[in-house]
Design an enzyme around this catalytic site. Structure first.
Site, PDB file in Angstrom:
ATOM      1  N   VAL A 264      22.045  71.573  -5.675  1.00 42.28           N
ATOM      2  CA  VAL A 264      21.859  71.785  -4.235  1.00 42.28           C
ATOM      3  C   VAL A 264      20.542  72.493  -3.928  1.00 42.28           C
ATOM      4  O   VAL A 264      20.157  72.605  -2.766  1.00 42.28           O
ATOM      5  CB  VAL A 264      23.033  72.589  -3.624  1.00 42.28           C
ATOM      6  CG1 VAL A 264      24.308  71.771  -3.645  1.00 42.28           C
ATOM      7  CG2 VAL A 264      23.230  73.932  -4.307  1.00 42.28           C
TER       8      VAL A 264
ATOM      9  N   ALA B 116      32.784  68.510  -9.101  1.00 41.80           N
ATOM     10  CA  ALA B 116      33.360  68.445 -10.447  1.00 41.80           C
ATOM     11  C   ALA B 116      34.010  69.773 -10.823  1.00 41.80           C
ATOM     12  O   ALA B 116      34.567  69.911 -11.900  1.00 41.80           O
ATOM     13  CB  ALA B 116      32.285  68.089 -11.476  1.00 41.80           C
TER      14      ALA B 116
ATOM     15  N   ASN C  69      42.145  84.081  -3.250  1.00 39.09           N
ATOM     16  CA  ASN C  69      41.961  83.866  -4.697  1.00 39.09           C
ATOM     17  C   ASN C  69      42.659  82.579  -5.131  1.00 39.09           C
ATOM     18  O   ASN C  69      43.889  82.559  -5.268  1.00 39.09           O
ATOM     19  CB  ASN C  69      42.523  85.061  -5.482  1.00 39.09           C
ATOM     20  CG  ASN C  69      41.637  86.283  -5.351  1.00 39.09           C
ATOM     21  OD1 ASN C  69      41.381  86.751  -4.247  1.00 39.09           O
ATOM     22  ND2 ASN C  69      41.148  86.803  -6.454  1.00 39.09           N
TER      23      ASN C  69
ATOM     24  N   GLY D 119      29.564  70.319  -5.593  1.00 34.61           N
ATOM     25  CA  GLY D 119      30.396  71.090  -6.521  1.00 34.61           C
ATOM     26  C   GLY D 119      31.721  70.386  -6.776  1.00 34.61           C
ATOM     27  O   GLY D 119      32.726  70.999  -7.144  1.00 34.61           O
TER      28      GLY D 119
ATOM     29  N   ALA E 299      29.746  73.669  -3.541  1.00 35.88           N
ATOM     30  CA  ALA E 299      28.832  74.109  -4.608  1.00 35.88           C
ATOM     31  C   ALA E 299      28.333  75.516  -4.333  1.00 35.88           C
ATOM     32  O   ALA E 299      27.787  75.795  -3.268  1.00 35.88           O
ATOM     33  CB  ALA E 299      27.647  73.148  -4.710  1.00 35.88           C
ATOM     34  N   ALA E 300      28.543  76.405  -5.294  1.00 38.15           N
ATOM     35  CA  ALA E 300      28.096  77.791  -5.132  1.00 38.15           C
ATOM     36  C   ALA E 300      28.188  78.511  -6.458  1.00 38.15           C
ATOM     37  O   ALA E 300      28.982  78.153  -7.322  1.00 38.15           O
ATOM     38  CB  ALA E 300      28.969  78.516  -4.104  1.00 38.15           C
TER      39      ALA E 300
ATOM     40  N   TYR F  39      27.644  88.293  -3.579  1.00 37.70           N
ATOM     41  CA  TYR F  39      28.397  87.045  -3.405  1.00 37.70           C
ATOM     42  C   TYR F  39      28.947  86.947  -1.983  1.00 37.70           C
ATOM     43  O   TYR F  39      28.768  85.936  -1.295  1.00 37.70           O
ATOM     44  CB  TYR F  39      29.539  86.983  -4.426  1.00 37.70           C
ATOM     45  CG  TYR F  39      30.496  85.835  -4.191  1.00 37.70           C
ATOM     46  CD1 TYR F  39      30.064  84.515  -4.332  1.00 37.70           C
ATOM     47  CD2 TYR F  39      31.821  86.059  -3.818  1.00 37.70           C
ATOM     48  CE1 TYR F  39      30.933  83.452  -4.101  1.00 37.70           C
ATOM     49  CE2 TYR F  39      32.691  85.005  -3.594  1.00 37.70           C
ATOM     50  CZ  TYR F  39      32.240  83.699  -3.735  1.00 37.70           C
ATOM     51  OH  TYR F  39      33.096  82.655  -3.496  1.00 37.70           O
TER      52      TYR F  39
ATOM     53  N   ILE G 105      38.167  73.387  -7.475  1.00 37.24           N
ATOM     54  CA  ILE G 105      38.673  72.938  -6.166  1.00 37.24           C
ATOM     55  C   ILE G 105      38.184  71.518  -5.884  1.00 37.24           C
ATOM     56  O   ILE G 105      38.950  70.659  -5.458  1.00 37.24           O
ATOM     57  CB  ILE G 105      38.220  73.899  -5.042  1.00 37.24           C
ATOM     58  CG1 ILE G 105      38.799  75.300  -5.268  1.00 37.24           C
ATOM     59  CG2 ILE G 105      38.651  73.371  -3.678  1.00 37.24           C
ATOM     60  CD1 ILE G 105      38.274  76.371  -4.290  1.00 37.24           C
TER      61      ILE G 105
END
Length: 384
Positions: free
Chosen positions: A71, A17, A224, A15, A91-92, A195, A20
């Site tokens: 992934v 790109a 956040n 993740g 990545a999520a 989530y 974060i």
């Protein structure tokens, strides 16, 4: 664990790109690390023509070994893991509301994606990976920690839908009003969204499996996260982005509940700095840390601050509507990350919002898609 950072030069960011990930990658490159990124350039985050138009992707594409993949693919993982010393697993699928009806997708990407990585590492002779840093989330705490007048610290469950329909949004414990406290890492884990459940699962798999295969695990429960570079077009995540897009379109801001719900907004630079401490410090190994500012800010304050920053007057409507799965309050206790890793946030809300809004004003105005996403939730019975 190799003490010499020289031995840990190769870092894979899944993740990478994203918001974060790209900021972290650039900072690590500056520090002399070799970065590989595995990312599927999801249109929800990067737009429909990411290779050409995604500023996040374009900020890193020529500076890293970029693997376009997912992934959920064992082959992509095998390619990405080769020769890596540290994995930062970001990545999520993200977004509390959306997770409540895209259940298979969130579970597949977040849980199964993490399971494939660990399965490969547990069953092949990958001698190079020394540490895995997992991006966990404040969402795993659900409603967080509160003080009961008689019982002391308590951990309330979901709020009552009937009370919320009557306009009573505050958290209660056995019918008694309770007072918000900072959530520390020992607080009860009881997520209130799909989530949150997937983030809890990711964190626990990493913290449980890694020590058995000689890899040091570190988990960061981010609050956040916001700042320049976050997606302004994704209507499912990021209240600052959503409000900014509404304001710049001249649309009024619709605020859920009574506007007094709070979040701990942590600036991207602080998140990157905390994550690098987790990568570089042995004291982080085997530990779970909150990352935030330790300050709760209510949503009405966020809306008014942004309106003042953009100098665009739009009406604010406090709707009394709410989303099932949303929490009322949460802010981080940072004692542990401060004492173990020496982390202190540098950018607090006022300064962070100033930097964020200056950046937003340089961006193209995005289409306001919030109503579409709310309609979708309403159809599913999740938006009241």
């Amino acid at each position: 664990m190799g003490k010499n950072i020289e031995l840990m030069k190769n870092i894979l960011i899944t993740g990478g790109a994203g918001f974060i990930g790209s900021n972290l990658a650039l900072k690590l490159i500056e520090k002399g690390y070799n970065i590989t990124i595995l990312d599927n350039l999801s249109p929800q985050i990067h737009g429909n023509d990411p290779e050409r138009t995604s500023p996040l992707y374009n900020s890193i594409k020529d500076k890293v070994n970029f693997i376009k993949g997912t992934v959920t693919s064992r082959g992509d993982w095998e390619k990405a893991l080769e020769g890596q010393n540290v994995i930062v697993h970001l990545a999520a699928e993200t977004g509390t509301g959306q997770s409540m009806y895209c259940i298979e997708k969130y579970t597949e990407v977040n849980i199964q994606g993490t399971a494939i990585m660990l399965d490969i590492l547990a069953n092949t002779n990958n001698g190079t990976v020394e540490k895995i840093v997992i991006a966990s989330s404040r969402s795993i705490y659900g409603e967080g920690k509160y003080k009961h007048p008689e019982l002391g610290a308590v951990y309330p469950t979901h709020r009552n839908e009937k009370e919320m329909l009557d306009g009573d949004f505050e958290v209660k414990y056995n019918g008694v009003d309770v007072e918000l406290m900072a959530t520390d890492e020992e607080s009860k884990i009881h997520p209130s969204s799909v989530y949150g459940i997937t983030k809890q699962n990711q964190e626990q798999m990493i913290m449980t499996v890694c020590p058995t295969i000689g890899i040091a695990p570190v988990a960061f429960r981010y609050q956040n996260v916001y700042g320049p570079g976050q997606s302004l077009s994704n209507p499912y995540t990021g209240i600052l982005s959503i409000f900014s897009t509404q304001i710049r379109n001249g649309n009024g801001i619709k605020i859920f509940e009574d506007g007094k719900e709070t979040r701990d907004f942590v600036y991207i630079d602080d998140v990157v700095n905390a994550t690098i401490l987790g990568i570089e410090k042995e004291e982080a190994n085997g530990e779970v840390f909150n990352v935030g500012t330790g300050v709760p800010t209510d949503v009405l304050t966020v809306a008014n601050t942004l309106i003042n920053s953009y100098e665009i007057k739009v009406p604010i409507t406090v709707t009394g509507n709410f989303r099932l799965g949303d929490i009322r309050h949460n802010f981080a206790d940072l004692s542990k990350i401060n004492s173990k890793l020496g982390f202190k946030p540098i950018v607090y809300f006022e300064e962070g919002i100033k930097r964020f809004s200056e950046w937003v004003l340089q961006q193209e105005i995005q289409e306001d898609k919030l109503n579409d996403s709310l309609e979708e939730m309403k159809k599913k019975g999740l938006y009241k």
